[in-house]
Design a protein around this motif. Structure first.
Motif, PDB file in Angstrom:
ATOM      1  N   SER A   1      14.554  -6.365  17.280  1.00  0.00           N
ATOM      2  CA  SER A   1      14.825  -7.532  16.423  1.00  0.00           C
ATOM      3  C   SER A   1      15.946  -8.296  17.064  1.00  0.00           C
ATOM      4  O   SER A   1      16.950  -7.755  17.354  1.00  0.00           O
TER       5      SER A   1
ATOM      6  N   ASP B   1      17.439 -12.684  18.051  1.00  0.00           N
ATOM      7  CA  ASP B   1      17.564 -14.214  17.828  1.00  0.00           C
ATOM      8  C   ASP B   1      16.637 -14.753  18.809  1.00  0.00           C
ATOM      9  O   ASP B   1      15.921 -15.973  18.507  1.00  0.00           O
ATOM     10  N   GLU B   2      16.597 -14.383  20.264  1.00  0.00           N
ATOM     11  CA  GLU B   2      15.622 -14.985  21.242  1.00  0.00           C
ATOM     12  C   GLU B   2      15.647 -14.111  22.385  1.00  0.00           C
ATOM     13  O   GLU B   2      16.507 -13.170  22.391  1.00  0.00           O
TER      14      GLU B   2
ATOM     15  N   ARG C   1      11.077 -11.330  15.239  1.00  0.00           N
ATOM     16  CA  ARG C   1      11.932 -11.866  14.275  1.00  0.00           C
ATOM     17  C   ARG C   1      12.494 -10.769  13.347  1.00  0.00           C
ATOM     18  O   ARG C   1      11.893  -9.947  13.044  1.00  0.00           O
ATOM     19  N   ARG C   2      13.470 -10.769  12.614  1.00  0.00           N
ATOM     20  CA  ARG C   2      14.254  -9.831  12.017  1.00  0.00           C
ATOM     21  C   ARG C   2      13.673 -10.166  10.276  1.00  0.00           C
ATOM     22  O   ARG C   2      13.847 -11.393  10.029  1.00  0.00           O
ATOM     23  N   ARG C   3      13.216  -9.347   9.623  1.00  0.00           N
ATOM     24  CA  ARG C   3      12.495  -9.395   8.452  1.00  0.00           C
ATOM     25  C   ARG C   3      12.843  -8.181   7.477  1.00  0.00           C
ATOM     26  O   ARG C   3      13.673  -7.405   8.039  1.00  0.00           O
TER      27      ARG C   3
ATOM     28  N   SER D   1       6.148  -7.433  11.373  1.00  0.00           N
ATOM     29  CA  SER D   1       7.010  -7.163  12.688  1.00  0.00           C
ATOM     30  C   SER D   1       5.942  -6.172  13.639  1.00  0.00           C
ATOM     31  O   SER D   1       6.300  -5.976  14.656  1.00  0.00           O
TER      32      SER D   1
ATOM     33  N   GLU E   1       3.638  -8.057  15.397  1.00  0.00           N
ATOM     34  CA  GLU E   1       4.334  -8.503  16.322  1.00  0.00           C
ATOM     35  C   GLU E   1       4.858  -7.777  17.429  1.00  0.00           C
ATOM     36  O   GLU E   1       4.390  -8.068  18.697  1.00  0.00           O
TER      37      GLU E   1
END
Length: 369
Positions: free
Chosen positions: A43, A45-46, A59-61, A70, A73
């Motif tokens: 997880s 941001d980029e 992406r953090r979920r 996730s 992904e």
């Protein structure tokens, strides 16, 4: 699907943040510095590069979306990267890990950061029947990892004992890689020159002593408390505390500078099963920086650190004892300096990450074959 890329290792987590100290700054860094082709899917941001490795962002979920979206992904990243060794850090990823080990024809490592079954007791949102079911699911996941993994990495011997050292009649590595600091990352602190500041680093929650720390500091004249970590305490309960500075989640590289401001480090955790037999990373980081600790008097912690004479253990269920110990240390910079020097020396001699890093590198190279 094409076969694995020879020599490539992927560390995978959908739960931890990309700045996770154990995963990024210790294990992945150790492998990359040893010249191993290392990737981290986590997880973030980029996408980015650092410490000689590539970080690939998921992406953090929230918890439910993480279990489905996730993981899908993460599977896509595994298809692109095609690791020869997959090193997984989350219990909820164990089924995916086992599936990929078959589909991707790669070797798999499960990293048991904590005793998963005992950890269930620290989850306040699990009650009654939910807790019973969660405990059963935890045992099933650990059992699946034990049966199917090519190797297991743990943080302490007590957790390692839960896993078999054989698989299908052959030896199976179970390796302890302690969650210790790199000594070179923590320059010694001049405790005598610091103001009466107590610091706590790590996740901030009630069971980790949030209210206990705040109340104790508020009762010591002139004392201040610095909290560096992810807050799990509702904003409505943090209130307004002039003596408290909350820095939020910070990258591992900023921790030494935060500790350099302090005269004392706190580890005042509740008496929960998952904490009682753990290796308190933050306590060793305090020692590495040369500041003393004030910690819960768990027998296991006393066994590890009491002879080092680098801090004070206290009964956290006695607020008066906590306040008295805190005041005694914060008002005696000479004693803090003596205890801090003992801790720094012990880390240099016994509690640095360098030996454990070499152990992880040997294991990974063995599996890469």
């Amino acid at each position: 699907m094409s076969g694995p890329v020879a020599g490539r290792v992927v560390h995978l987590s959908t739960v931890h943040h990309s700045w996770d100290n154990r995963i990024l700054n210790k294990e992945c860094r150790a492998l990359a510095e040893a010249g191993i082709d290392t990737h981290l899917v986590i997880s973030a941001d980029e996408d980015r590069t650092g410490h000689g490795l590539s970080v690939h962002a998921i992406r953090r979920r929230g918890r439910l979306a993480r279990l489905v979206v996730s993981q899908w992904e993460a599977l896509q990243w595994l298809r692109r990267l095609r690791p020869a060794v997959l090193h997984v850090h989350d219990p909820e990823l164990i089924p995916l890990m086992v599936l990929w080990g078959r589909l991707g024809r790669c070797r798999i490592i499960y990293d048991a950061h904590e005793d998963l079954v005992k950890q269930i007791e620290t989850k306040p949102y699990l009650r009654g029947r939910q807790r019973v079911l969660a405990r059963g699911a935890a045992r099933a996941l650990v059992g699946l990892a034990d049966r199917r993994c090519d190797a297991v990495v743990t943080v302490i011997d007590e957790i390692a004992q839960h896993f078999s050292t054989t698989r299908r009649g052959r030896p199976r590595p179970v390796v302890v890689v302690r969650n210790l600091p790199w000594v070179a990352d923590f320059p010694p602190v001049s405790v005598r020159c610091n103001d009466p500041v107590a610091v706590y680093t790590g996740d901030i929650s009630e069971e980790r002593g949030f209210s206990r720390m705040v109340k104790a500091v508020e009762q010591v004249p002139g004392a201040r408390l610095v909290l560096a970590g992810r807050s799990l305490v509702p904003t409505s309960r943090t209130g307004s505390h002039p003596e408290v500075e909350m820095l939020g989640l910070v990258p591992p590289g900023e921790l030494p500078g935060i500790l350099a401001r302090a005269r004392l480090g706190l580890v005042l955790l509740d008496r929960l099963p998952n904490y009682a037999h753990s290796l308190p990373t933050k306590l060793v980081e305090y020692m590495a920086s040369g500041i003393p600790f004030l910690a819960t008097d768990f027998p296991y912690w006393r066994q590890l650190f009491e002879d080092v004479d680098a801090g004070v253990f206290v009964d956290v269920d006695d607020p008066a004892a906590v306040r008295e110990a805190l005041e005694r240390l914060l008002t005696d910079p000479e004693e803090c300096s003596r205890l801090g020097a003992n801790g720094r020396r012990a880390v240099e001699e016994h509690f640095g990450f360098d030996l454990d890093a070499a152990r992880l590198v040997r294991l990974t190279r063995q599996l890469l074959g």
